[in-house]
Design a protein around this motif. Structure first.
Motif, short mmCIF file in Angstrom:
data_model
loop_
_atom_site.label_atom_id
_atom_site.label_comp_id
_atom_site.label_asym_id
_atom_site.label_seq_id
_atom_site.Cartn_x
_atom_site.Cartn_y
_atom_site.Cartn_z
N GLN A 127 38.41 46.69 52.37
CA GLN A 127 36.99 46.74 52.74
C GLN A 127 36.61 45.60 53.68
OE1 GLN A 127 33.99 47.92 49.95
NE2 GLN A 127 35.51 48.66 48.47
N VAL A 128 37.21 44.43 53.50
CA VAL A 128 36.93 43.32 54.41
C VAL A 128 37.52 43.61 55.78
CG1 VAL A 128 37.41 40.88 54.89
CG2 VAL A 128 36.66 41.58 52.60
N LYS A 129 38.75 44.10 55.82
CA LYS A 129 39.40 44.42 57.10
C LYS A 129 38.67 45.54 57.84
CE LYS A 129 44.12 42.79 56.31
NZ LYS A 129 45.55 43.17 56.25
N ALA A 130 38.07 46.45 57.09
CA ALA A 130 37.30 47.53 57.73
C ALA A 130 36.10 46.99 58.49
CB ALA A 130 36.85 48.54 56.67
N LEU A 131 35.69 45.77 58.16
CA LEU A 131 34.58 45.11 58.86
C LEU A 131 35.09 44.24 60.02
CD1 LEU A 131 32.65 44.10 55.63
CD2 LEU A 131 31.92 45.84 57.30
N ASN A 132 36.39 44.37 60.31
CA ASN A 132 37.02 43.60 61.39
C ASN A 132 36.99 42.10 61.13
OD1 ASN A 132 37.70 45.86 63.06
ND2 ASN A 132 35.55 45.98 63.68
N ARG A 133 37.10 41.74 59.85
CA ARG A 133 37.19 40.33 59.47
C ARG A 133 38.57 40.07 58.89
NH1 ARG A 133 34.58 38.86 62.88
NH2 ARG A 133 35.19 36.79 62.13
N ARG A 134 39.00 38.82 58.95
CA ARG A 134 40.29 38.43 58.40
C ARG A 134 40.13 38.07 56.92
NH1 ARG A 134 42.10 33.42 61.44
NH2 ARG A 134 39.85 33.01 61.33
N ILE A 135 41.21 38.29 56.15
CA ILE A 135 41.20 37.93 54.73
C ILE A 135 42.61 37.52 54.32
CG2 ILE A 135 41.42 40.37 54.07
CD1 ILE A 135 39.90 39.61 51.46
N HIS A 136 42.70 36.44 53.56
CA HIS A 136 43.96 35.96 52.99
C HIS A 136 43.78 35.93 51.48
CE1 HIS A 136 47.65 33.51 52.64
NE2 HIS A 136 46.99 32.86 51.69
N THR A 137 44.74 36.50 50.74
CA THR A 137 44.61 36.59 49.29
C THR A 137 45.72 35.80 48.60
OG1 THR A 137 45.97 38.58 49.02
CG2 THR A 137 43.63 38.89 49.52
N THR A 138 45.38 35.29 47.42
CA THR A 138 46.35 34.59 46.58
C THR A 138 46.10 34.94 45.12
OG1 THR A 138 46.42 32.70 48.10
CG2 THR A 138 47.28 32.34 45.89
N LYS A 139 47.19 35.18 44.39
CA LYS A 139 47.10 35.32 42.94
C LYS A 139 47.18 33.94 42.33
CE LYS A 139 49.61 37.18 38.95
NZ LYS A 139 50.77 37.97 38.49
N ALA A 140 46.11 33.50 41.68
CA ALA A 140 46.08 32.17 41.07
C ALA A 140 45.05 32.15 39.95
CB ALA A 140 45.74 31.10 42.11
N ASP A 141 45.39 31.44 38.89
CA ASP A 141 44.49 31.24 37.76
C ASP A 141 43.62 30.03 38.04
OD1 ASP A 141 43.33 30.58 35.23
OD2 ASP A 141 45.03 31.48 34.17
N VAL A 142 42.31 30.20 38.01
CA VAL A 142 41.41 29.08 38.35
C VAL A 142 41.58 27.90 37.40
CG1 VAL A 142 39.66 30.47 39.52
CG2 VAL A 142 39.50 30.13 37.03
N ARG A 143 42.17 28.14 36.23
CA ARG A 143 42.38 27.04 35.27
C ARG A 143 43.52 26.11 35.69
NH1 ARG A 143 43.01 30.72 29.98
NH2 ARG A 143 44.19 31.92 31.53
N ASP A 144 44.33 26.56 36.61
CA ASP A 144 45.52 25.83 37.05
C ASP A 144 45.19 25.09 38.35
OD1 ASP A 144 47.97 25.05 38.17
OD2 ASP A 144 49.03 26.81 37.40
N PHE A 145 44.96 23.78 38.27
CA PHE A 145 44.53 23.02 39.44
C PHE A 145 45.56 23.09 40.56
CE2 PHE A 145 44.20 19.23 42.08
CZ PHE A 145 42.85 19.24 42.40
N ALA A 146 46.85 22.91 40.22
CA ALA A 146 47.88 22.94 41.25
C ALA A 146 47.92 24.28 41.97
CB ALA A 146 49.25 22.63 40.64
N ALA A 147 47.77 25.37 41.21
CA ALA A 147 47.76 26.70 41.82
C ALA A 147 46.55 26.88 42.72
CB ALA A 147 47.79 27.77 40.73
N MET A 148 45.41 26.37 42.29
CA MET A 148 44.21 26.48 43.11
C MET A 148 44.31 25.65 44.38
SD MET A 148 42.11 28.68 41.97
CE MET A 148 40.62 28.20 42.84
N LYS A 149 44.88 24.48 44.27
CA LYS A 149 45.06 23.65 45.46
C LYS A 149 45.97 24.34 46.47
CE LYS A 149 46.24 18.95 46.93
NZ LYS A 149 46.65 17.59 46.48
N SER A 150 47.05 24.95 45.96
CA SER A 150 47.96 25.68 46.83
C SER A 150 47.27 26.88 47.46
CB SER A 150 49.19 26.12 46.03
OG SER A 150 50.06 26.88 46.83
#
Length: 273
Positions: free
Chosen positions: A61-84
C-alpha cells in the motif's frame, strides 16, 4: 505537494492496525517509511500478533503511493534490535524526521495464568518499547539539527483508569499508557529546544485486530458492564484507525509546528465523562 514531502517516518507496529494506517496516511502526504513490527506471538496474549503477510500488505500500500518503505522484524522490547532496525532503515531510506511509537498490546479478556508475566509483557511492549523507539532515534535527530516530530501512542487509559479490573495485564496497560505520558513530557523537555516536538495521542477504542478479535469480543459479551464503562460520550463505538492517523498528521506536519508536550485525546468524549 504533500505536507510531508521529503520526510522520513520511523513507525513501530506498522504491519497492521493503527501502525499501517499511520504509514499510509503519512505516505499519502509524501513521507517515506521505516516500518518495524515483531511479527511474533506473545504467550500471554491470546489473540494472534501481526504476520509477515500483513507487513507485506503495508509495503504494497505504501509503494502504491510511490513512496519508499524499508521493513524490519524486531521486538520493541529489544533495544539492540531496535537500534539495528533504526540504523538499517536510515541507511536504506535516509535520516528520520518523524518517530511514531505506536506498537502496543492489550490483554483484556486473556486467560491470565501468570499475572506477573502478563504485567511485565504489557509494560515491556507498551512502555519500555516506546522508550527504546524514541531513544534510538533522538540523539541522531538532535545532531542533525533539522528538528522533527515524535508522537507516542497512549490511550484513554493513559488519562483515566476507568474500566480496569484486577488482572495484571489490564493494570499493566493502564500503567504503561500513563507512563507514556511521563516519557513524552520528559522527551519534550529535552528535545523541544532542538526543534523536535513530542506529543501523545489518546485514542478511545479503535477498529483494529487488537480490539476486534474473539478474545476481547467474548470478554465484552460476558461483561456488559465493561462495555458501558468504556462507552464514549459521542454515539461512536470503535473509531476508524484513519481518525487517529489524521490527528497524528496534524502533530507531525507544519500545521502543528508549535504544538509540543501535549496529550491529545482522539476519544469521542471518553475522558469528559
Amino acid at each position: 505537494m504533500g505536507k510531508l514531502d521529503g520526510k522520513v517516518a520511523f513507525i513501530t507496529g506498522a504491519a497492521r492496525g493503527q501502525g499501517r494506517s499511520h504509514a499510509i496516511r503519512l505516505a499519502q502526504e509524501g513521507a517515506d517509511i521505516i516500518a518495524v513490527d515483531s511479527l511474533t506471538d506473545i504467550d500471554t496474549v491470546d489473540y494472534p500478533m501481526s504476520t509477515q503477510s500483513e507487513m507485506d500488505e503495508t509495503v504494497n500500500q505504501v509503494k502504491a503511493l510511490n513512496r519508499r518503505i524499508h521493513t524490519t522484524k524486531a521486538d520493541v522490547r529489544d533495544f539492540a534490535a531496535m537500534k539495528s532496525a533504526y540504523q538499517n532503515g536510515v541507511a536504506a531510506i535516509g535520516p528520520v524526521d518523524i518517530v511514531l511509537g505506536n506498537a502496543g498490546i492489550c490483554q483484556l479478556g486473556s486467560k491470565e495464568t501468570d499475572p506477573v508475566q502478563s504485567f511485565g509483557d504489557v509494560i515491556g511492549v507498551n512502555l519500555i518499547g516506546v522508550w527504546n523507539t524514541v531513544f534510538v532515534a533522538a540523539q541522531d535527530m538532535v545532531d542533525r539539527g533539522a528538528g522533527g516530530s515524535i508522537v507516542l501512542t497512549s490511550s484513554t487509559q493513559g488519562l483515566s483508569g476507568r474500566g480496569a479490573d484486577g488482572s495484571g495485564g489490564v493494570q499493566g496497560y493502564a500503567a504503561a499508557k500513563h507512563g507514556v505520558v511521563g516519557l513524552m513530557r520528559s522527551f519534550a523537555n529535552w528535545l523541544s529546544p532542538h526543534g523536535i516536538r513530542v506529543n501523545t495521542v489518546h485514542p478511545t477504542g479503535v477498529a483494529t485486530p487488537m480490539v476486534e478479535n474473539n478474545v476481547v469480543g467474548k470478554y465484552l459479551q460476558e461483561n456488559p458492564q465493561a462495555t458501558q464503562m468504556a462507552a464514549n460520550l459521542m454515539p461512536v463505538g470503535l473509531m476508524d484507525p484513519a481518525d487517529v492517523s489524521n490527528a497524528i498528521l496534524y502533530l507531525v506536519s507544519d500545521d502543528g509546528r508549535y504544538v509540543t508536550g501535549v496529550t491529545l485525546p482522539v476519544d469521542a468524549g471518553f475522558n469528559a465523562k
